[in-house]
Design an enzyme around this catalytic site. Sequence first.
Site, mmCIF file in Angstrom:
data_model
loop_
_atom_site.group_PDB
_atom_site.id
_atom_site.type_symbol
_atom_site.label_atom_id
_atom_site.label_comp_id
_atom_site.label_asym_id
_atom_site.label_seq_id
_atom_site.Cartn_x
_atom_site.Cartn_y
_atom_site.Cartn_z
ATOM 1 N N SER A 45 3.880 -1.507 2.334
ATOM 2 C CA SER A 45 4.329 -1.675 0.966
ATOM 3 C C SER A 45 3.186 -1.779 -0.040
ATOM 4 C CB SER A 45 5.176 -2.949 0.865
ATOM 5 O OG SER A 45 4.391 -4.106 1.149
ATOM 6 N N LYS A 55 -1.822 -7.145 -6.113
ATOM 7 C CA LYS A 55 -0.487 -6.664 -5.750
ATOM 8 C C LYS A 55 0.572 -7.465 -6.506
ATOM 9 C CE LYS A 55 2.441 -5.734 -1.691
ATOM 10 N NZ LYS A 55 2.517 -5.703 -0.207
ATOM 11 N N SER A 109 1.923 -3.611 6.393
ATOM 12 C CA SER A 109 1.820 -3.163 5.001
ATOM 13 C C SER A 109 0.425 -3.252 4.389
ATOM 14 C CB SER A 109 2.796 -3.945 4.117
ATOM 15 O OG SER A 109 4.114 -3.541 4.382
#
Length: 490
Positions: free
Chosen positions: A158, A78, A182
Amino acid sequence: MSDLTKLTLKTALDGLASKSFSSVELTQAHVEAIEAARALNAFVLETPEQALDMARASDARRAAGTAGPLDGAPLGIKDLFCTQGVRSTAGSKIIGEFKPTYESTVTANLWRDGAVMLGKLNMDEFAMGSSNETSAWGPVVNPWRSKGGNAQLTPGGSSGGSASAVAAELCLAATATDTGGSIRQPASFTGTVGIKPTYGRCSRWGVVAFASSLDQAGPMARSVEDAAILLTSMAGHDPKDSTSLPVETPDFASFVGKSVKGLRIGVPREYRVDGMPAEIDALWEQGIAWLKDAGCEIVEVSLPHTKYALPAYYIVAPAEASSNLARYDGMRYGLRVDGANLTETYEKSRAEGFGAEVKRRIMIGTYVLSAGYYDAYYLKALKVRRRIADDFDRAFEKVDALLTPTAPSAAFSLGDRSDDPVAMYLNDIFTVTVNLAGLPGMSVPAGLDASGLPLGLQLIGRALDEGTLFSLGGALEKAADFRAKPQKWW
């Protein structure tokens, strides 16, 4: 496309150990899969040359008999994790082409154990979002489609890039972060497994901050065992992070497959919210039945302050965000827009560098921390947070874990809720309590809705008791026998 991308992390590691294939072959297969799947917009930066270099080094270690626990496994990272010499943007224009001169502790742990980096994964800007539509790099597309529909769906946020990449078989597993759901909500939307560990289990050092008292790194994977393997490498005490817990990291994979007979599972009555789709409620009941069949005792519990969790979260998180994001001012690095004076330079840089959702949360945070409103909002939210943690403490006097839905719906279409922040925030209704209390939570894929889209069940455990969640997650996974995969359209 090579079948090597269809392997789980565990079967890939077994194949590497038995010399059935090399890390170079495995990595090359994933590099090609990523190139063919750019329509998903899951990666914001591909690093194929670096990945193949790491794979060659891994093959050399295996040949020398010095392989680590993750040696040769290609992973996605990420873009919230700083990676040395590799652009790290947190999904924001304001950070620009920043290439850190240091490595986050979590990714350093992965490279120590031999993992291979395929690239950086897309995400909501500064991890603020529930649909991965706030990214400066554009939205991520869920590889799943509704039956008979062509609408592009959100992978959740997210950590949407992480979820989409794992579900589309572009990487064996991925790192992610969870501030209010998330990891777990995208896992539910994409038919993958995600666990937010106990706050402090994984170091936050080198992870771009959103809300420091809520952020926690964790893995996303295609099986409970894979998530356990990855978390074992990601976790560990870090003296560079004052919130990192000085505790030993167990072998989480050893808990998968353990009997759950005799465990007491709490079902919180407050999670039966008005307007919840019937199929979510039916799946929850099915999950309860599965755990009963596995020998668990089901106990109804009360978490009375749950109804205040979302308002409290959306005061605490923006307050911390407004403080953390004050450092992005166009002065030291990243985007700079010159103005007539210093104040105007700050204003223009921040106005152009931040997206609408980030600006919204900064303004909310600044407001609740301002003189005259601090006591009325922020202080009250902290008191509510304490009450929510107390509710969990009382519940865990009676039960070993809790079972709830992960999200109030399946994946929705991109653009459906982007003009309605409150509707978007309601996606986190079942997940934010876990972050406010610092507890571990896991989402396990458990079924499909009427449109053929995945739905997840959430397990919540005591602090530092991820082992019980992995045992229960394994039991749910076995009972659900979830084998559905997205039909390739990209």
